[in-house]
Design a protein around this motif. Structure first.
Motif, short mmCIF file in Angstrom:
data_model
loop_
_atom_site.label_atom_id
_atom_site.label_comp_id
_atom_site.label_asym_id
_atom_site.label_seq_id
_atom_site.Cartn_x
_atom_site.Cartn_y
_atom_site.Cartn_z
N SER A 1 5.41 -0.51 -1.81
CA SER A 1 4.72 0.28 -0.79
C SER A 1 3.76 1.32 -1.36
N ILE A 2 3.60 1.36 -2.67
CA ILE A 2 2.67 2.31 -3.27
C ILE A 2 1.24 1.80 -3.08
N PRO A 3 0.32 2.64 -2.61
CA PRO A 3 -1.06 2.22 -2.40
C PRO A 3 -1.71 1.70 -3.69
N TYR A 4 -2.54 0.66 -3.54
CA TYR A 4 -3.25 0.06 -4.66
C TYR A 4 -4.73 0.14 -4.34
N HIS A 5 -5.48 0.82 -5.20
CA HIS A 5 -6.87 1.17 -4.88
C HIS A 5 -7.91 0.31 -5.58
N TYR A 6 -7.48 -0.78 -6.23
CA TYR A 6 -8.42 -1.54 -7.04
C TYR A 6 -8.43 -3.01 -6.66
N GLU A 7 -9.60 -3.59 -6.69
CA GLU A 7 -9.75 -5.02 -6.48
C GLU A 7 -10.17 -5.72 -7.77
N VAL A 8 -10.36 -4.94 -8.83
CA VAL A 8 -10.96 -5.45 -10.05
C VAL A 8 -10.05 -6.46 -10.75
N LYS A 9 -8.78 -6.16 -10.84
CA LYS A 9 -7.87 -7.01 -11.59
C LYS A 9 -6.75 -7.53 -10.71
N SER A 10 -6.35 -8.76 -10.98
CA SER A 10 -5.23 -9.32 -10.25
C SER A 10 -3.93 -8.88 -10.88
#
Length: 315
Positions: free
Chosen positions: A73-82
C-alpha cells in the motif's frame, strides 16, 4: 516450485497515483526477460534455520510475505522501471545449505537479466545465499565488497553454518571478497570476534562512531572504490529495539531509523552497487508491525533511489 504472494492493497479511484501492489508483477524466474535498462527484482527467502542453529529466536521465515503486505500500500511515484517478484524460496527439511544454494541461483539469474535483486529474508543466513548469487553472476575474478549494517560481525566459527557464520565462510574461501561492517556494537561481540576480524582484514564502524555522517560516508566510499561490485545487507537487529522490537536479538543501543535511511541511501546510490537484502525481521515477535513497517519503508525508499539513478547496465 514458484511460491508467489498475491499482491493487494488500497486502490485510489479516479486518480493517477499508484501503490506498489499495482506495480509489482509476479514473474517466474525462467520468464524474466533481459533489459537494456536496470530494473528491480524481489525474491523472498522463507528460512530461519540459521537462526535456530545460532540459538536465536525463530520466526523470521514468516517475514517475506509480511513485508510484502506492508509494502503493497505504499505509494509508488515512478513509471521508469518495472518491479517484478519472482516468489519465495523455502528451507525444506532443515536443509539450510540447499536453500542458500537455491537462493543464489535466483539472485544470479536476476543479475544476469539486468535486475537489481531486493531479497526479503529470512534470518541473516539469507546473506550467504545472496553472496553466492552475486559471485556466480559476476565471476570469480571480480572483487565483491560486502557492506553489512549490523550490530554483529557474524564471523563465528561453528561446527555447522548458521546466521552467525556467513562472513567467515565467505572470507575463508574467497580471496576477492572484502567486508565492511557498519553499526557494530562492542557489547554485541566477544573479544575473539574482534581478533577474527583483524585476521581477515575486516573494516568496521562502531555504532558510536557513525556520526558525523560525512566521516562514515567517506569510509564507505573508500571501501567501495576498491571493489568491482558492492552488495549490501541490513540485519534488522542493528536498529534500536524501541523502533524494531521484532528481531531475534533486540538492540537497546541500536541505530535510529534516520541513520538507517541515510546509510542505505548512500550505499544504494554507489555506482557499483549490485544487490540488497533485509534480514532478521521476525513478525512473531513484532509489536503492531513496527519492525516490518519500518523495513518496508526502507525498501520502498530504495526503489525510489534506484529509479533516480542514471540508466546503465551491469559492467
Amino acid at each position: 516450485m514458484d511460491l508467489f504472494y498475491e499482491w493487494a492493497g488500497r486502490i485510489d479511484k479516479n486518480t493517477k497515483g499508484k501503490r506498489l501492489h499495482q506495480v509489482v508483477e509476479n514473474t517466474k524466474i525462467d520468464d524474466v526477460v533481459k533489459s537494456d535498462e536496470r530494473h528491480i527484482g524481489i525474491v523472498g527467502f522463507e528460512c530461519d534455520e540459521g537462526v535456530k542453529r545460532n540459538k536465536g529466536r525463530i520466526g523470521a521465515a514468516k517475514a517475506p510475505n509480511h513485508i510484502r503486505k506492508l509494502l503493497g500500500s505504499i505509494p509508488y511515484h515512478y513509471e521508469v522501471k518495472s518491479v517484478i517478484d519472482i516468489g519465495n524460496i523455502q528451507c525444506l527439511d532443515n536443509d539450510l545449505e540447499a536453500a542458500q544454494s537455491n537462493l543464489g541461483k535466483y539472485v544470479a539469474k536476476l543479475i544476469n537479466k539486468n535486475f537489481t535483486p531486493i531479497i526479503l529474508g529470512g534470518g541473516h543466513e539469507t546473506f550467504y545465499g545472496h553472496y553466492l548469487g552475486a559471485r556466480e553472476a559476476v565471476g570469480d575474478d571480480k572483487k565483491i565488497g560486502m557492506i553489512n549494517l549490523d550490530a554483529h560481525f557474524d564471523l563465528r566459527m561453528d561446527e555447522i553454518p548458521s546466521s552467525g557464520t556467513m562472513f567467515r565462510q565467505i572470507l575463508e574461501s574467497d580471496k576477492n571478497a572484502e567486508y565492511l561492517c557498519v553499526g557494530l556494537q562492542e557489547l554485541g561481540n566477544i573479544e575473539q570476534l574482534f581478533k577474527t576480524a583483524e585476521e581477515f582484514g575486516v573494516e568496521y564502524i562502531f555504532e558510536t562512531e557513525i556520526q558525523p555522517f560525512e566521516k562514515t560516508f567517506a569510509k564507505i566510499d573508500a571501501f567501495a572504490k576498491k571493489q568491482d561490485y558492492v552488495i549490501y545487507t541490513i540485519c534488522t537487529d542493528v536498529i534500536n529495539q524501541a523502533y524494531a522490537p521484532g528481531v531475534s536479538a533486540p538492540a537497546p543501543f541500536g541505530l535510529e531509523p534516520k541513520t538507517v535511511r541515510a546509510i542505505t541511501e548512500h550505499v544504494v546510490k554507489l555506482d557499483n552497487f549490485l544487490s540488497f537484502d533485509v534480514s532478521e525481521v521476525n513478525p512473531t515477535l513484532d509489536v503492531a508491525d513496527q519492525t516490518a513497517r519500518l523495513i518496508s519503508y526502507v525498501i520502498a525508499e530504495t526503489f525510489m533511489h534506484l529509479n533516480k539513478k542514471s540508466k546503465r547496465g551491469r559492467k
